[in-house]
Design a protein around this motif. Structure first.
Motif, mmCIF file in Angstrom:
data_model
loop_
_atom_site.group_PDB
_atom_site.id
_atom_site.type_symbol
_atom_site.label_atom_id
_atom_site.label_comp_id
_atom_site.label_asym_id
_atom_site.label_seq_id
_atom_site.Cartn_x
_atom_site.Cartn_y
_atom_site.Cartn_z
ATOM 1 N N THR A 3 35.726 36.921 45.090
ATOM 2 C CA THR A 3 34.865 36.426 44.022
ATOM 3 C C THR A 3 34.752 34.909 44.092
ATOM 4 O O THR A 3 33.669 34.335 43.888
ATOM 5 C CB THR A 3 35.412 36.855 42.649
ATOM 6 N N TYR A 4 35.852 34.242 44.393
ATOM 7 C CA TYR A 4 35.844 32.790 44.537
ATOM 8 C C TYR A 4 34.951 32.371 45.699
ATOM 9 O O TYR A 4 34.186 31.398 45.608
ATOM 10 C CB TYR A 4 37.272 32.293 44.741
ATOM 11 N N LEU A 241 44.920 32.103 43.573
ATOM 12 C CA LEU A 241 44.151 33.311 43.864
ATOM 13 C C LEU A 241 44.803 34.149 44.956
ATOM 14 O O LEU A 241 44.641 35.373 44.983
ATOM 15 C CB LEU A 241 42.727 32.929 44.278
ATOM 16 N N SER A 247 41.366 43.806 44.895
ATOM 17 C CA SER A 247 40.606 44.832 44.179
ATOM 18 C C SER A 247 39.313 45.129 44.926
ATOM 19 O O SER A 247 38.821 44.294 45.694
ATOM 20 C CB SER A 247 40.282 44.377 42.748
ATOM 21 N N ASP A 250 36.554 42.638 44.006
ATOM 22 C CA ASP A 250 36.721 41.364 44.699
ATOM 23 C C ASP A 250 36.238 41.479 46.144
ATOM 24 O O ASP A 250 35.623 40.547 46.675
ATOM 25 C CB ASP A 250 38.187 40.949 44.655
#
Length: 337
Positions: A3-4, A241, A247, A250
């Motif tokens: 996600t980052y 992170l 997940s 993610d």
């Protein structure tokens, strides 16, 4: 961390499509975080899957299978769109067969300032050329003794500081070329190996923040403040992170990030040519990224899995097991603990 990575890709998109925010180029901040992530991920990849000197070519093949499939697809799509739509810009003034071939090799894009300034078919891909340069060098860096590693990192810091102060080209050596940026990749590697305690990691970020606060005159030079901001944001972000459980959501977000990074400039060119709304670019970019992942990236994943399985089986055949690789055949003997 997926996600980052998508958030960082969207920051790069924003900087190209909509410009700066209060005088800050958030795309540059994002790219520096990408470099920290790269050092982090490459350390884990090598230690887990390619810890043997005999695995070097497999490691390079793994990285090629990651970078090239979508890149070459978007390169071809951009060339096709140039012919059909007829758009052009400052990056496309000198595109010919030789320049196309150099773009397709990817590595020369990291040195675009030496003749490819007006032949960047996918402009953000200059950073992929830098990534490839890092991939080539990094396994040999890991094989150095501790003292030599410290000297290499220190030399990179010296080059970066010279660029930061303007003694040498700030843009080239403070943002785009490996000699001045290697220590940033190495920082990500240290975070992955957990060789820095959290207090030292946070102290490094705070020290960079103090530099930003007390030396404002140096930040008049191109991208200086964004590079330091990328370090300040990236170190604690990657450290924290990296400790969050994986997940499927993610993973999905991370799968979209590379396509967004590669396709948004093409979409911007097409929309500008037809005087369309730039607000469409983020949504179209995400949609196209999902398509290119499903059709191109996902099949390439199997090749990378096969390479990692082949590496593991090769070590087992030699009686090395999966992780306890004899030091005499290890290319980086002090990273597996």
């Amino acid at each position: 961390m997926g996600t980052y990575r998508l958030l960082l890709a969207l920051c790069v998109l924003y900087s190209h499509v909509f410009g700066q925010i209060a005088g800050w180029n958030i795309g540059v901040v994002a790219v520096i975080s990408f470099f920290i992530i790269s050092g982090y991920v490459m350390s884990l990849l090598i230690v887990r899957h390619y810890p043997d000197r005999n695995d070097l070519l497999r490691f390079y093949a793994d990285r090629s299978a990651r970078l090239f499939p979508q890149f070459l697809a978007y390169l071809a799509l951009t060339l096709l769109a140039m012919k059909l739509v007829g758009f052009t810009d400052v990056f496309l003034r000198d595109v010919g067969p030789i320049q196309i071939a150099l773009n397709a090799l990817m590595l020369p894009l990291g040195f675009y300032m030496f003749g490819l300034e007006h032949a960047l078919i996918i402009p953000p891909a200059w950073s992929l050329g830098l990534e490839v340069t890092f991939y080539i060098v990094f396994p040999f860096f890991l094989g150095l003794k501790r003292g030599a590693k410290v000297m290499a990192i220190a030399a990179s810091v010296v080059v970066f500081c010279a660029a930061f102060a303007g003694f040498i080209d700030t843009d080239w050596f403070g943002y785009r070329l490996l000699p001045g940026l290697f220590f940033i990749f190495a920082t990500g590697s240290a975070l992955a190996q957990r060789k820095w305690p959290p207090a030292l990691t946070l102290s490094f970020a705070c020290g960079a923040m103090l530099l930003l606060l007390f030396l404002p005159n140096l930040y008049t030079k191109l991208y200086n403040k964004e590079v330091v901001a990328g370090i300040i944001v990236g170190i604690p972000a990657v450290y924290l992170l990296g400790r969050i459980p994986f997940s499927s959501f993610d993973e999905l977000m991370g799968n979209l990030s590379y396509g967004v990074f590669l396709n948004h400039f093409l979409l911007l060119r097409v929309i500008n040519h037809f005087d369309g709304s730039r607000m469409l670019v983020p949504l179209l970019s995400l949609g196209l990224a999902w398509i290119s992942y499903a059709l191109i990236e996902r099949p390439a994943l199997q090749l990378r899995r096969n390479l990692r399985r082949s590496s593991r089986e090769s070590r087992i055949d030699r009686g090395c097991g999966n992780s306890n690789v004899p030091e005499k055949v290890m290319i980086w003997p002090d990273t597996t603990g």
